[in-house]
Design an enzyme around this catalytic site. Structure first.
Site, PDB file in Angstrom:
ATOM      1  N   HIS A 172     -10.236   7.622  34.740  1.00 50.05           N
ATOM      2  CA  HIS A 172     -11.063   7.094  35.822  1.00 50.05           C
ATOM      3  C   HIS A 172     -11.188   8.246  36.939  1.00 50.05           C
ATOM      4  CE1 HIS A 172     -12.167   3.474  38.575  1.00 50.05           C
ATOM      5  NE2 HIS A 172     -12.790   4.893  39.175  1.00 50.05           N
TER       6      HIS A 172
ATOM      7  N   HIS B 147     -14.177  10.860  38.976  1.00 52.87           N
ATOM      8  CA  HIS B 147     -15.773  10.859  39.580  1.00 52.87           C
ATOM      9  C   HIS B 147     -15.923  12.517  39.642  1.00 52.87           C
ATOM     10  CE1 HIS B 147     -16.282   6.851  40.715  1.00 52.87           C
ATOM     11  NE2 HIS B 147     -14.893   6.808  40.838  1.00 52.87           N
TER      12      HIS B 147
ATOM     13  N   ASP C 268      -8.397   8.172  39.637  1.00 52.47           N
ATOM     14  CA  ASP C 268      -9.802   7.911  40.620  1.00 52.47           C
ATOM     15  C   ASP C 268     -10.225   8.977  41.543  1.00 52.47           C
ATOM     16  OD1 ASP C 268     -11.980   6.463  41.591  1.00 52.47           O
ATOM     17  OD2 ASP C 268     -10.816   5.003  42.954  1.00 52.47           O
TER      18      ASP C 268
HETATM   19 ZN   LIG Z   1     -13.842   1.723  41.388  1.00 51.91          ZN
END
Ligand SMILES: [Zn+2]
Length: 427
Positions: free
Chosen positions: A64, A66, A309
């Site tokens: 996970h 970005h 994340d």
């Molecule tokens: Zn999320």
């Protein structure tokens, strides 16, 4: 010419530790041999890395992250994001599709994979969105996205608000053997709050995001997963209620897996020092009771894996303050050292447990052939210095952004060499 990694310490899930010599040739692990005192392998013609006294693990896997490309390259791009990952010891990362454009077409998947191949230094596995433009109105072409190389579908960043839409998505994903990865958030319970309901919100007169906004989606979705038979994976679990619902669903044989982030294991809302947006993320930091619940969830297997994340934002964006700044903090470069310092050095977890939840377990959950040091597998290897305590310094951060609450923390357990597909990508 290959690379010999000599005298490193390996560890398995049961915390069985052994000293090994490992030979990497091309992009594969060619040999793994026990260290026998008084004898050494023939290393002539090869590069040699002395790993004596250091941990040698499969490269970490982060399901996970970005990377912000395309569309938000001022925060991060595939070149900088994968280097940040390499510094953190990660060799396989799965990127979220809430870019601009979002990853909802074959063209965008191809763009990511091409960029990763030419400019990235670690393996990048893209997710595609569940709905077009993450608007929750129309499903994407799951089969075409699968064909292009996505590893699952998610509208991460927002929850899928319609139960019918989620059920249709799950049925379609199940029919082609693919997982649904869910950011759980019910928008009718969220009122633009920057933090969780709790002590911090109360003290500063802020509205808080209630725990139920996450848990209601978890509860709804495990029922839909049961009905459709899909592999349903819950993103960044942060509440006691979600842990309870996932535990219950697993007891009933529902095919659910889940992940948790280092910050939700280490920080509660009571740790937030003030109105500093480097402590703002979604889901937000919850109460100490929730922190305890996600720790117990990870320990008893309710939560399967650790993810970061990693969510870069510029200093300018974060300086807008608690209310206006975007959600998210960096993750790659402090993940292992943070958890090693807080859980392994304190005797709460074994080293083998932590390593497993960042390597083999994520590979198993997503059916990936990585996270192992077996001969013949991809030469993804991380060497970690477990001894040296170092401060997290802003100027050493490799990510294009610097938004982390951990600057100034003194941590132990730093990746010192990262080898991805047989190449040294961090040293
Ligand atoms: Zn999320």
């Amino acid at each position: 010419m290959g690379i010999w990694i000599l005298n490193g310490l390996t560890v398995d899930v049961n915390n069985v530790q052994a000293k090994k010599h490992i030979l990497v040739e091309n992009d594969k692990i060619a040999k793994v041999i026990d260290v026998v005192e008084g004898s050494a392998p023939q290393t002539e013609g090869h590069e040699v890395i002395d790993a004596a006294g250091k941990l040698v693990t499969p490269g970490f896997i982060d399901m996970h992250v970005h990377l912000r490309e395309p569309g938000f390259e001022h925060k991060e791009n595939i070149a900088t994001g994968t280097r940040s990952a390499a510094r953190g010891g990660f060799t396989t990362i799965a990127c979220m599709p809430n870019t601009r454009p979002v990853i909802d077409t074959v063209d965008t998947v191809n763009y990511i994979l091409d960029k990763a191949a030419t400019e990235g230094v670690v393996r990048v596995l893209p997710y595609g969105t569940i709905t077009k433009n993450e608007l929750g109105r129309e499903l994407t072409d799951f089969a075409a996205l699968k064909e292009a190389g996505v590893i699952g579908y998610t509208d991460d960043g927002v929850g899928v608000q319609s139960a019918q839409m989620m059920k249709d998505a799950m049925a379609l994903a199940a029919s082609i053997g693919m997982p649904i990865i869910a950011h759980c958030e019910d928008d009718t319970l969220v009122v633009g709050a920057p933090v969780s309901e709790g002590a911090f919100a109360k003290k500063h007169g802020l509205k808080g995001i209630p725990n139920e906004s996450e848990a209601i989606h978890v509860g709804r979705d495990v029922l839909l997963a049961e009905a459709t038979g899909v592999h349903y994976h819950v993103c960044h679990v942060s509440t006691e209620q979600s842990v309870r619902l996932i535990r219950h669903a697993k007891q009933f044989g529902i095919k659910v897996t889940a992940e948790v982030c280092p910050h939700h294991l280490v920080l509660s809302d009571e740790d937030i020092p003030g109105l500093d947006a480097n402590w703002k993320m979604n889901p937000p930091l919850r109460t100490p009771r929730d922190v305890q619940a996600v720790i117990e969830g990870l320990e008893d297997g309710t939560i399967d894996i650790i993810v970061t994340d990693h969510a870069p934002h510029t200093e300018e964006e974060k300086e807008k303050g608690m209310m206006l700044a975007p959600f998210g903090i960096l993750g790659f470069e402090t993940a292992f050292s943070l958890l090693y310092t807080k859980f392994v050095l304190t005797g709460k977890w074994s080293l083998g447990f932590l390593v497993d939840r960042m390597t083999k377990k994520p590979a198993d959950v997503f059916g990936l052939p990585y996270g192992t040091l077996e001969v013949g597998s991809a030469a993804d290897i991380t060497i970690v210095d477990l001894e040296t305590e170092r401060e997290v310094l802003k100027e050493e951060i490799v990510s294009r952004s610097k938004n982390t609450p951990f600057i100034g923390w003194k941590l132990q357990g730093w990746p010192v060499v990262t080898i991805a597909s047989g190449k040294v990508v961090w040293s």
